[in-house]
Design an enzyme around this catalytic site. Structure first.
Site, short mmCIF file in Angstrom:
data_model
loop_
_atom_site.label_atom_id
_atom_site.label_comp_id
_atom_site.label_asym_id
_atom_site.label_seq_id
_atom_site.Cartn_x
_atom_site.Cartn_y
_atom_site.Cartn_z
N GLU A 31 -13.94 17.09 -69.15
CA GLU A 31 -13.57 16.63 -70.50
C GLU A 31 -14.40 15.43 -70.96
O GLU A 31 -14.56 15.20 -72.14
CB GLU A 31 -12.07 16.34 -70.61
CG GLU A 31 -11.59 15.19 -69.77
CD GLU A 31 -10.12 14.86 -69.98
OE1 GLU A 31 -9.62 15.02 -71.11
OE2 GLU A 31 -9.47 14.45 -69.01
N ARG A 58 3.79 5.99 -70.50
CA ARG A 58 2.76 4.99 -70.77
C ARG A 58 3.45 3.98 -71.68
O ARG A 58 3.73 4.28 -72.84
CB ARG A 58 1.54 5.63 -71.43
CG ARG A 58 0.97 6.82 -70.62
CD ARG A 58 -0.42 7.19 -71.10
NE ARG A 58 -0.81 8.56 -70.73
CZ ARG A 58 -1.47 8.89 -69.63
NH1 ARG A 58 -1.79 7.98 -68.75
NH2 ARG A 58 -1.83 10.14 -69.39
N CYS A 59 3.78 2.79 -71.13
CA CYS A 59 4.70 1.87 -71.82
C CYS A 59 3.95 0.75 -72.54
O CYS A 59 3.36 -0.13 -71.91
CB CYS A 59 5.67 1.29 -70.78
SG CYS A 59 6.79 0.08 -71.44
N ARG A 106 -2.07 19.68 -64.00
CA ARG A 106 -1.23 18.62 -63.44
C ARG A 106 0.08 19.17 -62.91
O ARG A 106 0.85 18.45 -62.28
CB ARG A 106 -0.93 17.56 -64.51
CG ARG A 106 -2.09 16.72 -64.90
CD ARG A 106 -1.75 15.28 -65.19
NE ARG A 106 -0.66 15.03 -66.08
CZ ARG A 106 -0.77 14.41 -67.27
NH1 ARG A 106 -1.97 14.02 -67.69
NH2 ARG A 106 0.27 14.17 -68.01
N ASP A 131 -7.27 12.69 -61.29
CA ASP A 131 -8.68 12.51 -61.63
C ASP A 131 -9.57 12.14 -60.44
O ASP A 131 -10.78 12.31 -60.50
CB ASP A 131 -8.84 11.43 -62.71
CG ASP A 131 -8.10 11.80 -63.99
OD1 ASP A 131 -7.75 12.98 -64.15
OD2 ASP A 131 -7.87 10.90 -64.82
N ASP A 176 -5.43 3.65 -62.45
CA ASP A 176 -5.96 2.28 -62.49
C ASP A 176 -5.33 1.43 -63.60
O ASP A 176 -5.09 0.24 -63.41
CB ASP A 176 -7.50 2.25 -62.53
CG ASP A 176 -8.07 2.91 -63.77
OD1 ASP A 176 -7.35 3.72 -64.39
OD2 ASP A 176 -9.23 2.63 -64.11
N MET A 189 -9.92 18.74 -66.75
CA MET A 189 -9.56 17.33 -66.99
C MET A 189 -10.36 16.39 -66.08
O MET A 189 -11.20 16.83 -65.30
CB MET A 189 -8.07 17.13 -66.74
CG MET A 189 -7.20 17.57 -67.88
SD MET A 189 -5.48 17.12 -67.51
CE MET A 189 -4.72 17.40 -69.11
N SER A 212 -3.10 10.07 -59.17
CA SER A 212 -3.85 10.55 -60.34
C SER A 212 -4.60 11.80 -59.94
O SER A 212 -5.18 11.87 -58.86
CB SER A 212 -4.85 9.48 -60.79
OG SER A 212 -5.74 10.05 -61.72
N ARG A 263 -10.65 12.86 -67.33
CA ARG A 263 -10.92 11.70 -68.19
C ARG A 263 -12.39 11.32 -68.12
O ARG A 263 -13.22 12.11 -68.56
CB ARG A 263 -10.03 10.52 -67.79
CG ARG A 263 -9.58 9.70 -68.98
CD ARG A 263 -8.75 8.52 -68.56
NE ARG A 263 -7.39 8.88 -68.27
CZ ARG A 263 -6.40 8.81 -69.14
NH1 ARG A 263 -6.64 8.41 -70.36
NH2 ARG A 263 -5.18 9.14 -68.82
O1 F6P Z 1 -5.32 10.81 -65.92
C1 F6P Z 1 -4.81 12.09 -65.84
C2 F6P Z 1 -5.12 12.90 -67.05
O2 F6P Z 1 -4.59 14.19 -66.88
C3 F6P Z 1 -6.58 12.97 -67.45
O3 F6P Z 1 -7.30 13.89 -66.67
C4 F6P Z 1 -6.48 13.32 -68.90
O4 F6P Z 1 -7.60 12.85 -69.60
C5 F6P Z 1 -5.25 12.59 -69.34
O5 F6P Z 1 -4.49 12.34 -68.19
C6 F6P Z 1 -4.39 13.35 -70.34
O6 F6P Z 1 -3.36 12.51 -70.73
P1 F6P Z 1 -2.06 12.99 -71.51
O7 F6P Z 1 -1.19 13.74 -70.52
O8 F6P Z 1 -1.41 11.74 -71.95
O9 F6P Z 1 -2.50 13.91 -72.58
#
Ligand code: F6P
Length: 366
Positions: A251, A74-75, A287, A152, A105, A194, A150, A196
């Site tokens: 979440e 994430r840049c 993931r 999600d 997105d 998860m 993704s 989001r």
């Molecule tokens: O967007 C994918 C996701 O796994 C979401 O479900 C979760 O809220 C978020 O990323 C977690 O992000 P990170 O891996 O940066 O903790």
């Protein structure tokens, strides 16, 4: 020869490697040079070794590989114009004028901004003498194509995002494991999943595992009433002879007054009911691992179409997002899809949950 860059961005998702593989091989098949951009947008901003030309064999075995082998990030720098200026310079240096971005997105919105900034970035690179006008002449227009990667499944205008079914499979498997121990001890488990702001993983895993109750943001329970409702439902199931209780909490779970509902709160209610209760937060296990067959197929078909979309792109085409509707690969205007996705969050914020559900379902013809 056309030179295409491919990158993965944002949270990794199973199926990103198959998508990169498909892009690399389809690009080579169409006589293009293809570059992997390592570490997402960071690779573009920093350039150098993070931009590497890919060969057919470089993506061998990518189909069964989890995560993303070319890395993701994430840049923050890319959000600033300075970062995008450096990204544009690195692209021109390597002769790349087309990008295929696989991400969520946020990453795809960044891609759209980069594209709209492109002419002024190129002009600035001439003004500050990084390149001569002749050197930038072939780079008037930047082509970008989006692939939605993704877990999600939160993007509008596509039935499924790359990685969502793999994650669902993983959650289902984990809840099955929990089921065994819960049944043995006659226990209750609150499982946090998860997603989001999107309840897709919560809803679908709840249905797949026969959960007793599901908390998702799009269908929130009534504040002040859900404690009793949860108790009633779980007791009814118990009375029918069910030994275990499973409650899935997305979440982003909230009540209809937008108060967050946590796994701990849910546990407390189950304990009040007299149930021996544990919490399991599945976390990043959701993931991980290899992509299920349907995600490998989706990523492969979409990766191939992304290359075709690059080759067919004109400066007037709105940035295409490769989606899937009723099993057909389709191209959707990316920013429309992003706008619709954001409007779900707005509907939830204004407590219009019916509209949120409707919008989650919304798609539109190619
Ligand atoms: O967007 C994918 C996701 O796994 C979401 O479900 C979760 O809220 C978020 O990323 C977690 O992000 P990170 O891996 O940066 O903790």
């Amino acid at each position: 020869r056309k030179k295409i860059g491919v990158m993965t961005s944002g949270g990794d998702a199973p199926g990103m490697n198959p998508a990169v593989r498909a892009v690399v091989r389809a690009a080579i098949y169409h006589d293009c040079d293809v570059f992997a951009v390592y570490e997402g947008y960071e690779g573009l901003v920093k350039g150098g070794d993070l931009l590497r030309q890919m060969d057919w064999n470089d993506v061998r075995s990518y189909l069964s590989l989890g995560g993303t082998a070319i890395g993701t990030a994430r840049c923050a720098e890319f959000r600033e114009r300075e970062g995008r200026l450096s990204a544009a310079a690195n692209m021109i240096r390597n002769g790349i004028d087309a990008l295929i971005v696989c991400g969520g997105d946020g990453s795809l919105t960044g891609a759209d901004l980069f594209r709209s900034d492109w002419p002024s970035l190129v002009q600035e690179l001439v003004d500050n003498k990084t390149f001569s006008p002749q050197e930038v002449a072939p780079y008037k227009h930047l082509t970008i194509v989006g692939l939605v990667g993704s877990i999600d499944n939160d993007m509008a205008c596509t039935d499924s995002t790359i990685g969502a079914y793999s994650s669902l499979e993983r959650i289902t498997e984990m809840v099955d494991y929990i089921d065994a121990t819960a049944t043995s001890h006659s226990r209750a488990f609150v499982v946090e999943v998860m997603g989001r702001h999107c309840g897709w993983l919560g809803l679908m895993s709840g249905l797949s595992t026969g959960a007793d109750y599901i908390f998702i943001p799009e269908r929130p329970p009534k504040a002040g009433e859900w404690h009793q409702e949860l108790k009633n439902i779980c007791s009814r199931h118990k009375a029918k002879g069910k030994r275990r209780t499973i409650v899935i909490v997305a979440e982003g779970a909230i009540d209809d007054q937008l108060n967050a509902i946590s796994a701990d709160q849910v546990k407390d209610v189950l304990v009040e009911l007299g149930l021996d209760t544990r919490i399991t937060t599945l976390g990043h296990v959701q993931r991980g691992g290899t992509a299920v067959a349907s995600d490998r197929l989706l990523a492969t078909l979409q990766g191939v179409d992304a290359v075709k979309a690059v080759l067919e792109n004109t400066p007037d085409t709105p940035l295409p997002m490769i989606g899937v509707l009723e099993n057909k690969i389709v191209r959707q205007p990316l920013m429309e899809a992003v706008r619709l996705t954001k409007s779900v969050a707005t509907a939830i914020e204004s407590k219009d949950f019916d509209k949120a559900m409707q919008l989650r379902d919304s798609t539109f013809a190619e």
